[in-house]
Write a protein that holds these residues in place. Structure first.
Motif, short mmCIF file in Angstrom:
data_model
loop_
_atom_site.label_atom_id
_atom_site.label_comp_id
_atom_site.label_asym_id
_atom_site.label_seq_id
_atom_site.Cartn_x
_atom_site.Cartn_y
_atom_site.Cartn_z
N THR A 91 0.89 -1.07 0.02
CA THR A 91 0.14 0.13 0.02
C THR A 91 0.98 1.29 -0.05
OG1 THR A 91 -0.22 -0.14 2.17
CG2 THR A 91 -2.05 -1.23 1.15
N GLU A 92 2.04 1.04 -0.45
CA GLU A 92 3.00 2.47 -0.64
C GLU A 92 4.13 1.87 -1.55
OE1 GLU A 92 6.29 2.03 3.01
OE2 GLU A 92 4.37 3.19 3.16
N VAL A 93 4.75 3.19 -2.31
CA VAL A 93 6.06 2.91 -2.80
C VAL A 93 6.78 4.30 -2.63
CG1 VAL A 93 5.11 1.59 -4.76
CG2 VAL A 93 5.04 4.22 -4.85
N ILE A 94 8.14 4.14 -2.72
CA ILE A 94 8.85 5.32 -2.41
C ILE A 94 9.88 5.42 -3.80
CG2 ILE A 94 10.84 5.98 -1.00
CD1 ILE A 94 9.66 4.44 1.42
N LEU A 95 9.76 6.70 -4.05
CA LEU A 95 10.64 6.97 -5.24
C LEU A 95 11.70 8.09 -4.98
CD1 LEU A 95 7.91 7.52 -7.76
CD2 LEU A 95 9.02 5.53 -7.43
N THR A 96 12.90 7.69 -5.29
CA THR A 96 14.00 8.36 -5.19
C THR A 96 14.38 9.15 -6.48
OG1 THR A 96 15.65 6.67 -5.34
CG2 THR A 96 14.57 7.34 -3.13
N ASP A 97 15.53 10.17 -6.58
CA ASP A 97 16.02 10.39 -7.61
C ASP A 97 15.04 11.37 -8.52
OD1 ASP A 97 18.21 9.74 -6.68
OD2 ASP A 97 18.28 7.72 -7.72
N LEU A 98 14.00 11.89 -8.08
CA LEU A 98 13.17 12.60 -8.94
C LEU A 98 13.64 13.91 -9.07
CD1 LEU A 98 9.53 11.70 -7.31
CD2 LEU A 98 10.67 11.08 -9.73
N GLU A 99 13.77 14.35 -10.16
CA GLU A 99 14.31 15.67 -10.57
C GLU A 99 13.23 16.73 -10.32
OE1 GLU A 99 15.58 15.81 -14.76
OE2 GLU A 99 17.16 14.39 -14.17
N ARG A 100 13.77 18.13 -10.21
CA ARG A 100 12.83 19.06 -9.88
C ARG A 100 11.76 19.21 -11.19
NH1 ARG A 100 16.59 24.26 -8.99
NH2 ARG A 100 17.62 23.44 -10.75
N GLY A 101 10.49 19.50 -10.83
CA GLY A 101 9.58 19.47 -11.85
C GLY A 101 7.92 19.54 -11.28
N ARG A 102 7.17 19.32 -12.32
CA ARG A 102 5.79 19.12 -11.57
C ARG A 102 5.21 17.69 -12.39
NH1 ARG A 102 2.49 23.44 -10.22
NH2 ARG A 102 0.84 22.46 -11.19
N TYR A 103 4.76 16.76 -11.49
CA TYR A 103 4.24 15.61 -11.75
C TYR A 103 3.22 15.30 -11.51
CZ TYR A 103 9.50 14.71 -11.85
OH TYR A 103 10.97 14.96 -11.89
N LYS B 233 -11.86 -2.60 -11.81
CA LYS B 233 -10.67 -1.62 -11.32
C LYS B 233 -11.06 -0.27 -11.58
CE LYS B 233 -5.85 -1.07 -13.35
NZ LYS B 233 -4.91 -1.33 -14.50
N ILE B 234 -10.69 0.49 -10.29
CA ILE B 234 -11.08 1.91 -10.14
C ILE B 234 -9.96 2.73 -10.02
CG2 ILE B 234 -12.72 3.29 -8.99
CD1 ILE B 234 -14.15 1.27 -10.37
N TRP B 235 -9.59 3.62 -10.86
CA TRP B 235 -8.61 4.45 -10.67
C TRP B 235 -9.06 5.71 -9.93
CZ3 TRP B 235 -3.61 3.94 -12.02
CH2 TRP B 235 -3.35 3.03 -12.90
N GLY B 236 -8.08 6.15 -9.07
CA GLY B 236 -8.33 7.26 -8.05
C GLY B 236 -8.07 8.48 -8.83
N THR B 237 -8.27 9.67 -8.47
CA THR B 237 -7.90 11.06 -8.97
C THR B 237 -6.57 11.20 -9.15
OG1 THR B 237 -10.23 11.64 -7.83
CG2 THR B 237 -8.71 13.42 -8.73
N ALA B 238 -6.15 11.93 -10.42
CA ALA B 238 -4.84 12.03 -10.40
C ALA B 238 -4.32 13.04 -9.72
CB ALA B 238 -4.42 12.56 -12.07
N GLU B 239 -3.35 13.08 -8.92
CA GLU B 239 -2.69 14.18 -7.88
C GLU B 239 -1.64 14.61 -8.71
OE1 GLU B 239 -4.42 14.79 -5.20
OE2 GLU B 239 -5.67 13.22 -4.95
N THR B 240 -1.24 15.94 -8.20
CA THR B 240 -0.06 16.73 -8.47
C THR B 240 1.04 16.96 -7.52
OG1 THR B 240 -1.32 18.12 -9.86
CG2 THR B 240 0.86 18.91 -9.29
N LEU B 241 2.22 16.56 -7.86
CA LEU B 241 3.40 16.66 -6.97
C LEU B 241 4.49 17.43 -7.54
CD1 LEU B 241 5.01 15.69 -4.46
CD2 LEU B 241 6.35 13.97 -6.02
N VAL B 242 4.73 18.62 -6.99
CA VAL B 242 5.62 19.56 -7.39
C VAL B 242 7.13 19.84 -6.50
CG1 VAL B 242 6.02 22.08 -7.61
CG2 VAL B 242 3.94 21.12 -7.75
N ILE B 243 7.91 19.51 -7.21
CA ILE B 243 9.55 19.45 -6.65
C ILE B 243 10.34 20.53 -6.98
CG2 ILE B 243 11.56 17.85 -6.27
CD1 ILE B 243 9.92 15.62 -7.23
N THR B 244 10.45 21.32 -5.97
CA THR B 244 11.40 22.55 -6.35
C THR B 244 12.72 22.39 -5.88
OG1 THR B 244 10.81 23.54 -3.96
CG2 THR B 244 9.19 23.70 -5.65
N GLU B 245 13.19 21.45 -4.99
CA GLU B 245 14.77 21.23 -4.84
C GLU B 245 15.34 19.96 -5.40
OE1 GLU B 245 15.14 22.33 -0.67
OE2 GLU B 245 14.43 24.13 -0.83
#
Length: 434
Positions: free
Chosen positions: A393-405, A422-434
Motif C-alpha cells: 500500500t505504498e511505494v517510495i521513489l528517489t532521484d526525482l528531478e525538479r518539476g511538476r509531476y 478496476k477503479i482509478w483514483g483521481t490524478a494528484e499533482t506533486l511539485v518538486i522545487t529542490e
C-alpha cells in the motif's frame, strides 16, 4: 371553505350497483345491498347479518319497509356497513425501513395494524402493509395514514378495506375483488376505490387545494364535492373541494442513463433522461423489484440524483416524472450492483530525505491489488512509473528531478458477477522545487 364529503364513494365501473330505490352515489357509499330471497324476513336478515346491537326497526326505517315479513322476492334492501356483523381482516407490517410509527409507537416487522391506528413515516421512513388476502398498502416518507376499516362482513363474505391519507402519498394494490368487495383510500378532499387494480393517492395538508389520484393498472372512480368520474390506467385526476377534475394522461417512465451500471463510488449517482413537461422527478431505491421494501427516496428538480450511506448489495431503482399539476407518472425499475470500491492516496517525504513516499488505502471490502502510475505533467503520454499487481500500500521513489509531476493509484478486485473491477483514483499533482 372545504366542503364536508360524507357518504361519497367510488367503485370500479363494473361494480356500480343498481338498487331498487335508485339512491344517489353519495347515498350508497357505506351501504351493502342484499337481494331478497324466498322466505326472507327483516328479522331473519337481522339474525344472519347484523350486529346484535342493531334493532330490526332501524333496518326497517332505513329502507322504508312497511311489512317486515312480506318482502318482495328479488327486490334489494340497503344495509349500512356499520350495522353489519364482521370479522377483522388481518393487516401486518410486511417491510419497513427508517423511522415508522404505528399508533404513536415505533413499528416492527409483522406488527398488527388495527382499525383507528395511524401509520406515520418520517424522513427516510418507508413501510408496506399486507393483508392476509394479498392487498398491499405502501407509504413513503413523510406520510400519515389512518386505517379506518379492515373487515370482512358476514353478508356476502364482503371485504372492506378503508384508509385515510391525512398527509403525504400512498400506493395501493389489490387482488381481484368480487361482489361488493372494495379497497378504498380517501383524503380530506376525495375518495378513491377500486376493484383489483393499482393506484396512488396524495394530499398536502399545507396547501389543502388538491387531492391527487394516479392510476397505474385497471380503472378507478374518484369522488369529490358531489362529483364522480372514472380514470383508466395511465391517467390521473386532481380533485378539490369543488369537485373532480378531468382525467389527464400521466407522464411516461423516465429512463436512467446509467440505471443498470455497477455503483462503486462513495455515493450512488443516477442521471435521468429529461422528459418534456416534467418539473421534477421522484427516485426510489428498494431491495427488491416489487418496491415493497423501499429504503430511500428523493424528489429532485433536475435530472441528477445522489444517495449516500448505502451498503454493498443488489438494489433496484426507479423514477417517476412529476407534472406541473403534481401528478406523478409511470416508472420502470432498473437493477444494479452496489459495491463500494475506491482508493484514497497521499504523498509526502520518505524516510530517505531524497525520496518521496506515495501511500494509499482501499475503500470497500475484499482482497485488493493496486496499480501506481507517475508522469511528467508536461508529457502525460509517457509514463515514468507504471507498476501493476501491487499488494503493498505504498511505494517510495528517489532521484526525482525538479518539476511538476502527476500520479494516480488504482485498486482492483475480483468479482464473481462483474469479473475484474478496476477503479482509478483521481490524478494528484506533486511539485518538486529542490
Amino acid at each position: 371553505m372545504l366542503k364536508l364529503i360524507r357518504n361519497c364513494v367510488a367503485v370500479g365501473a363494473a361494480g356500480l350497483l343498481a338498487l331498487s330505490a335508485a339512491p344517489s352515489a353519495a347515498e350508497e357509499s357505506d351501504d351493502l345491498t342484499y337481494t331478497i330471497q324466498k322466505g326472507d324476513t327483516l328479522y331473519g336478515i337481522k339474525e344472519r347479518f347484523l350486529l346484535d346491537s342493531v334493532n330490526v326497526n332501524e333496518l326497517r326505517d332505513y329502507n322504508r319497509v312497511r311489512n317486515t315479513r312480506g318482502l318482495r322476492i328479488n327486490s334489494a334492501i340497503r344495509i349500512p356497513r356499520e350495522m353489519l356483523e364482521f370479522t377483522p381482516v388481518e393487516i401486518t407490517v410486511f417491510r419497513l425501513s427508517g423511522p415508522v410509527s404505528i399508533a404513536g409507537t415505533g413499528a416492527q416487522t409483522e406488527q398488527a395494524v388495527n382499525e383507528g391506528d395511524v401509520i406515520e413515516t418520517r424522513r427516510n421512513g418507508f413501510v408496506t402493509l399486507l393483508t392476509n388476502e394479498g392487498a398491499r398498502i405502501s407509504l413513503p416518507s413523510n406520510t400519515a395514514a389512518r386505517l379506518v376499516r379492515a373487515r370482512r362482513y358476514t353478508l356476502g363474505n364482503t371485504l372492506d378495506l378503508d384508509f385515510k391519507v391525512e398527509r403525504g402519498r400512498a400506493s395501493a394494490s389489490s387482488p381481484s375483488l368480487e361482489g361488493q368487495d372494495r379497497l378504498q383510500m380517501r383524503t380530506p378532499l376525495a375518495v378513491t376505490a377500486v376493484r383489483g387494480t393499482e393506484f396512488r393517492v396524495a394530499y398536502d395538508p399545507e396547501s389543502g387545494e388538491f387531492s391527487l389520484t394516479e392510476v397505474t393498472e385497471g380503472e378507478v372512480n374518484v369522488a369529490a364535492g358531489g362529483d364522480q368520474i372514472a380514470a383508466p390506467a395511465g391517467f390521473g385526476i386532481a380533485s378539490s373541494a369543488e369537485g373532480v377534475g378531468e382525467p389527464q394522461a400521466l407522464l411516461g417512465a423516465p429512463e436512467f442513463i446509467n440505471g443498470g451500471a455497477i455503483q462503486t463510488g462513495e455515493a450512488l449517482e443516477f442521471a435521468i433522461e429529461p422528459i418534456a413537461n416534467a418539473v421534477g422527478y421522484r427516485v426510489q431505491l428498494a431491495r427488491e423489484a416489487g418496491f415493497l421494501d423501499v429504503i430511500n427516496e428523493q424528489r429532485v428538480d433536475g435530472t441528477q440524483t445522489t444517495f449516500t450511506d448505502i451498503d454493498d448489495g443488489r438494489y433496484f431503482v426507479r423514477g417517476r416524472a412529476i407534472a406541473a399539476n403534481g401528478l406523478e407518472g409511470g416508472s420502470e425499475a432498473y437493477t444494479f450492483r452496489r459495491k463500494q470500491l475506491g482508493v484514497a492516496a497521499e504523498a509526502g517525504p520518505g524516510d530517505d530525505y531524497e525520496g518521496f513516499r506515495f501511500a494509499w488505502r482501499a475503500n470497500g471490502e475484499g482482497e485488493s491489488l493496486f496499480a501506481f502510475q507517475l508522469w511528467d505533467e508536461a508529457n502525460p503520454q509517457t509514463l515514468l512509473v507504471d507498476e501493476v499487481g501491487l499488494t503493498e500500500t505504498e511505494v517510495i521513489l528517489t532521484d526525482l528531478e525538479r518539476g511538476r509531476y502527476q500520479w494516480r493509484v488504482a485498486v482492483a478486485q475480483a468479482d464473481a458477477e462483474e469479473g475484474l473491477l478496476k477503479i482509478w483514483g483521481t490524478a494528484e499533482t506533486l511539485v518538486i522545487t529542490e
